[in-house]
Design a protein around this motif. Structure first.
Motif, PDB file in Angstrom:
ATOM      1  N   MET A  18     -10.126 -32.171  38.532  1.00 56.06           N
ATOM      2  CA  MET A  18      -9.028 -31.272  38.231  1.00 56.06           C
ATOM      3  C   MET A  18      -9.371 -30.273  37.132  1.00 56.06           C
ATOM      4  O   MET A  18      -8.734 -29.245  37.003  1.00 56.06           O
ATOM      5  CB  MET A  18      -7.786 -32.076  37.830  1.00 56.06           C
ATOM      6  N   ALA A  19     -10.373 -30.587  36.320  1.00 56.55           N
ATOM      7  CA  ALA A  19     -10.739 -29.682  35.235  1.00 56.55           C
ATOM      8  C   ALA A  19     -11.316 -28.394  35.817  1.00 56.55           C
ATOM      9  O   ALA A  19     -12.076 -28.426  36.780  1.00 56.55           O
ATOM     10  CB  ALA A  19     -11.761 -30.358  34.325  1.00 56.55           C
ATOM     11  N   GLN A  20     -10.954 -27.262  35.239  1.00 61.54           N
ATOM     12  CA  GLN A  20     -11.452 -25.988  35.732  1.00 61.54           C
ATOM     13  C   GLN A  20     -12.804 -25.672  35.099  1.00 61.54           C
ATOM     14  O   GLN A  20     -13.124 -26.111  34.003  1.00 61.54           O
ATOM     15  CB  GLN A  20     -10.444 -24.881  35.432  1.00 61.54           C
ATOM     16  N   SER A  21     -13.572 -24.874  35.813  1.00 60.81           N
ATOM     17  CA  SER A  21     -14.924 -24.562  35.360  1.00 60.81           C
ATOM     18  C   SER A  21     -14.901 -23.522  34.246  1.00 60.81           C
ATOM     19  O   SER A  21     -13.994 -22.686  34.157  1.00 60.81           O
ATOM     20  CB  SER A  21     -15.760 -24.052  36.532  1.00 60.81           C
ATOM     21  N   ILE A  22     -15.912 -23.580  33.402  1.00 61.24           N
ATOM     22  CA  ILE A  22     -16.079 -22.595  32.339  1.00 61.24           C
ATOM     23  C   ILE A  22     -16.241 -21.214  32.967  1.00 61.24           C
ATOM     24  O   ILE A  22     -16.890 -21.047  33.995  1.00 61.24           O
ATOM     25  CB  ILE A  22     -17.303 -22.966  31.475  1.00 61.24           C
ATOM     26  N   ILE A  76      -0.272 -21.714  33.192  1.00 62.83           N
ATOM     27  CA  ILE A  76      -0.546 -20.704  32.178  1.00 62.83           C
ATOM     28  C   ILE A  76      -0.099 -21.295  30.846  1.00 62.83           C
ATOM     29  O   ILE A  76       1.012 -21.812  30.726  1.00 62.83           O
ATOM     30  CB  ILE A  76       0.242 -19.416  32.469  1.00 62.83           C
ATOM     31  N   LEU A  77      -0.959 -21.238  29.848  1.00 66.36           N
ATOM     32  CA  LEU A  77      -0.674 -21.841  28.549  1.00 66.36           C
ATOM     33  C   LEU A  77      -0.171 -20.772  27.585  1.00 66.36           C
ATOM     34  O   LEU A  77      -0.911 -19.863  27.207  1.00 66.36           O
ATOM     35  CB  LEU A  77      -1.924 -22.514  27.989  1.00 66.36           C
ATOM     36  N   GLU A  78       1.094 -20.892  27.205  1.00 61.18           N
ATOM     37  CA  GLU A  78       1.668 -19.910  26.283  1.00 61.18           C
ATOM     38  C   GLU A  78       1.497 -20.371  24.848  1.00 61.18           C
ATOM     39  O   GLU A  78       1.592 -21.558  24.545  1.00 61.18           O
ATOM     40  CB  GLU A  78       3.162 -19.721  26.591  1.00 61.18           C
ATOM     41  N   MET A  79       1.193 -19.404  23.962  1.00 56.46           N
ATOM     42  CA  MET A  79       0.982 -19.722  22.550  1.00 56.46           C
ATOM     43  C   MET A  79       1.486 -18.584  21.672  1.00 56.46           C
ATOM     44  O   MET A  79       1.573 -17.434  22.110  1.00 56.46           O
ATOM     45  CB  MET A  79      -0.497 -19.983  22.273  1.00 56.46           C
ATOM     46  N   ASP A  80       1.822 -18.929  20.428  1.00 54.38           N
ATOM     47  CA  ASP A  80       2.383 -17.971  19.477  1.00 54.38           C
ATOM     48  C   ASP A  80       1.344 -17.648  18.413  1.00 54.38           C
ATOM     49  O   ASP A  80       0.908 -18.538  17.679  1.00 54.38           O
ATOM     50  CB  ASP A  80       3.630 -18.564  18.833  1.00 54.38           C
ATOM     51  N   VAL A 138      -8.848 -21.851  19.649  1.00 54.41           N
ATOM     52  CA  VAL A 138      -8.319 -21.994  21.005  1.00 54.41           C
ATOM     53  C   VAL A 138      -9.196 -21.262  22.014  1.00 54.41           C
ATOM     54  O   VAL A 138      -9.487 -21.775  23.103  1.00 54.41           O
ATOM     55  CB  VAL A 138      -6.865 -21.487  21.080  1.00 54.41           C
ATOM     56  N   LEU A 139      -9.636 -20.063  21.662  1.00 52.89           N
ATOM     57  CA  LEU A 139     -10.510 -19.322  22.565  1.00 52.89           C
ATOM     58  C   LEU A 139     -11.831 -20.063  22.778  1.00 52.89           C
ATOM     59  O   LEU A 139     -12.361 -20.094  23.897  1.00 52.89           O
ATOM     60  CB  LEU A 139     -10.771 -17.924  22.014  1.00 52.89           C
ATOM     61  N   ALA A 140     -12.354 -20.668  21.718  1.00 54.16           N
ATOM     62  CA  ALA A 140     -13.593 -21.432  21.839  1.00 54.16           C
ATOM     63  C   ALA A 140     -13.390 -22.677  22.690  1.00 54.16           C
ATOM     64  O   ALA A 140     -14.271 -23.071  23.466  1.00 54.16           O
ATOM     65  CB  ALA A 140     -14.102 -21.814  20.452  1.00 54.16           C
ATOM     66  N   TRP A 141     -12.242 -23.319  22.556  1.00 55.61           N
ATOM     67  CA  TRP A 141     -11.931 -24.483  23.403  1.00 55.61           C
ATOM     68  C   TRP A 141     -11.771 -24.077  24.858  1.00 55.61           C
ATOM     69  O   TRP A 141     -12.269 -24.743  25.767  1.00 55.61           O
ATOM     70  CB  TRP A 141     -10.645 -25.150  22.908  1.00 55.61           C
ATOM     71  N   ASN A 142     -11.087 -22.983  25.091  1.00 54.86           N
ATOM     72  CA  ASN A 142     -10.749 -22.606  26.471  1.00 54.86           C
ATOM     73  C   ASN A 142     -11.957 -22.201  27.302  1.00 54.86           C
ATOM     74  O   ASN A 142     -12.080 -22.605  28.462  1.00 54.86           O
ATOM     75  CB  ASN A 142      -9.741 -21.447  26.462  1.00 54.86           C
ATOM     76  N   GLN A 143     -12.829 -21.410  26.718  1.00 59.05           N
ATOM     77  CA  GLN A 143     -14.012 -20.923  27.429  1.00 59.05           C
ATOM     78  C   GLN A 143     -13.643 -20.279  28.779  1.00 59.05           C
ATOM     79  O   GLN A 143     -14.346 -20.440  29.773  1.00 59.05           O
ATOM     80  CB  GLN A 143     -15.032 -22.048  27.635  1.00 59.05           C
ATOM     81  N   ASN A 144     -12.504 -19.597  28.794  1.00 63.01           N
ATOM     82  CA  ASN A 144     -12.038 -18.873  29.983  1.00 63.01           C
ATOM     83  C   ASN A 144     -11.738 -19.778  31.179  1.00 63.01           C
ATOM     84  O   ASN A 144     -11.774 -19.334  32.326  1.00 63.01           O
ATOM     85  CB  ASN A 144     -13.041 -17.784  30.390  1.00 63.01           C
ATOM     86  N   ARG A 145     -11.393 -21.031  30.907  1.00 62.67           N
ATOM     87  CA  ARG A 145     -11.059 -21.945  32.009  1.00 62.67           C
ATOM     88  C   ARG A 145      -9.629 -21.777  32.488  1.00 62.67           C
ATOM     89  O   ARG A 145      -9.343 -21.918  33.687  1.00 62.67           O
ATOM     90  CB  ARG A 145     -11.267 -23.400  31.553  1.00 62.67           C
ATOM     91  N   TYR A 146      -8.717 -21.498  31.563  1.00 60.10           N
ATOM     92  CA  TYR A 146      -7.291 -21.410  31.885  1.00 60.10           C
ATOM     93  C   TYR A 146      -6.741 -20.083  31.392  1.00 60.10           C
ATOM     94  O   TYR A 146      -7.261 -19.488  30.448  1.00 60.10           O
ATOM     95  CB  TYR A 146      -6.524 -22.569  31.226  1.00 60.10           C
ATOM     96  N   LEU A 147      -5.653 -19.647  32.017  1.00 56.55           N
ATOM     97  CA  LEU A 147      -5.011 -18.418  31.580  1.00 56.55           C
ATOM     98  C   LEU A 147      -4.149 -18.680  30.349  1.00 56.55           C
ATOM     99  O   LEU A 147      -3.392 -19.657  30.312  1.00 56.55           O
ATOM    100  CB  LEU A 147      -4.141 -17.849  32.691  1.00 56.55           C
ATOM    101  N   LEU A 148      -4.241 -17.792  29.376  1.00 56.74           N
ATOM    102  CA  LEU A 148      -3.494 -17.919  28.128  1.00 56.74           C
ATOM    103  C   LEU A 148      -2.499 -16.774  28.010  1.00 56.74           C
ATOM    104  O   LEU A 148      -2.844 -15.602  28.192  1.00 56.74           O
ATOM    105  CB  LEU A 148      -4.448 -17.886  26.927  1.00 56.74           C
ATOM    106  N   ASN A 172     -10.254 -11.275  30.209  1.00 56.57           N
ATOM    107  CA  ASN A 172      -9.755 -11.543  31.558  1.00 56.57           C
ATOM    108  C   ASN A 172      -9.140 -12.931  31.691  1.00 56.57           C
ATOM    109  O   ASN A 172      -8.827 -13.366  32.808  1.00 56.57           O
ATOM    110  CB  ASN A 172     -10.887 -11.371  32.572  1.00 56.57           C
ATOM    111  N   ALA A 173      -8.950 -13.596  30.561  1.00 54.99           N
ATOM    112  CA  ALA A 173      -8.328 -14.923  30.574  1.00 54.99           C
ATOM    113  C   ALA A 173      -7.034 -14.941  29.773  1.00 54.99           C
ATOM    114  O   ALA A 173      -6.503 -16.012  29.495  1.00 54.99           O
ATOM    115  CB  ALA A 173      -9.297 -15.975  30.015  1.00 54.99           C
TER     116      ALA A 173
END
Length: 288
Positions: A18-22, A76-80, A138-148, A172-173
């Protein structure tokens, strides 16, 4: 024992699958396709408000983002995003620290180093050993796997926030929530391929939006929590624009038992809502 071992292996394999690719969202074509309007779409997109924390979770935290994304990889992960006294960027919903952490006072009056040492509280108010993440974390954790989804709070310049995004090659993420058409136009001028979300809160707003000079590509409409007539959503769809509907907050669907609220979520989608912005992303996704 053998049965238990096979079960654990199965769970691990399922989680890994289920994990998305980098670098899943590595180019504009991928995010454009993700947000492409289609009248044939059967399931709404799910936007996890503040990451989708439960009562025992922290909001706007990497642990919560990871938990939600692992269970719902297309969420999509929303953040403030807020700016610190020394022009750094951290994640916190409120302008002050009191509700969400073990500190008090305004975020804007603290340095990045000070804020990184602060401990977060759960939604239920329990103190944890989790520390406030920086936006770069957060950007370093995400590595463009999920939309923010970036809710860049008032007083924080979205163009400067995008400079951090560029450092992590994450243009693009992400998409940026803008608080006015003027803000959206300003960001669009600098980042013509960036997806933006703008408020369209009434028929009068929709008229103004349609007449505006803002290019109508790569836009998401943040529409009222109160359900609008079908024609409202159809006008947005004719422009190729998806409608996001929030279901969180006092008196809204997220505050009601799921058995009672289920029909309401489905009705939003039937009327023309494309994205459900919710505090309980897993449960709402399971309705469709």
């Amino acid at each position: 024992m053998k049965v238990k071992l096979l079960f654990l292996i199965s769970v691990l394999l399922t989680s890994e699958g289920m994990a998305q690719s980098i670098n899943r969202f590595r180019d504009s074509q991928t995010i454009d396709a993700f947000f492409q309007y289609s009248p044939e779409r059967k399931r709404p997109l799910i936007l996890a408000h503040r990451g989708g924390p439960g009562p025992a979770d922290t909001e706007n935290s990497i642990i919560t983002f990871d938990k939600t994304a692992s269970a719902l990889p297309d969420a999509i992960l929303e953040m403030d995003v807020r700016m610190t006294r020394d022009s750094g960027y951290v994640l916190l919903h409120d302008a002050t620290l009191d509700r969400e952490s073990n500190a008090k006072g305004a975020v804007a009056e603290r340095s990045l180093a000070e804020l990184k040492s602060i401990q977060l509280k759960t939604l239920a108010g329990e103190l944890t050993n989790q520390h406030m993440p920086t936006f770069a974390d957060v950007l370093a954790w995400n590595q463009n796997r999920y939309l923010l989804s970036l809710d860049v709070k008032p007083g924080t310049d979205p163009i400067r926030v995008m400079e951090v995004v560029k450092k992590y090659k994450a243009q693009n993420a992400v998409f940026v929530i803008c608080y006015s058409l003027a803000d959206a136009q300003r960001v669009r001028t600098t980042y013509p391929k960036l997806w933006l979300a703008v408020g369209v809160n009434s028929l009068a707003d929709l008229d103004k939006f349609e007449r505006s000079d803002l290019p109508k590509s790569r836009l998401i409409a943040l529409t009222p929590q109160k359900l609008q007539p079908v024609a409202f959503y159809e006008r947005l769809h004719k422009l190729g624009i998806l409608s996001s509907v929030g279901t969180y907050g006092t008196g809204q669907l997220d505050e009601k038992p799921m058995q009672e609220a289920a029909a309401g979520y489905r009705e939003i989608v039937r009327q023309g809502g494309d994205i459900l912005t919710t505090d309980r992303p897993l449960e709402v996704s399971g309705l469709f």
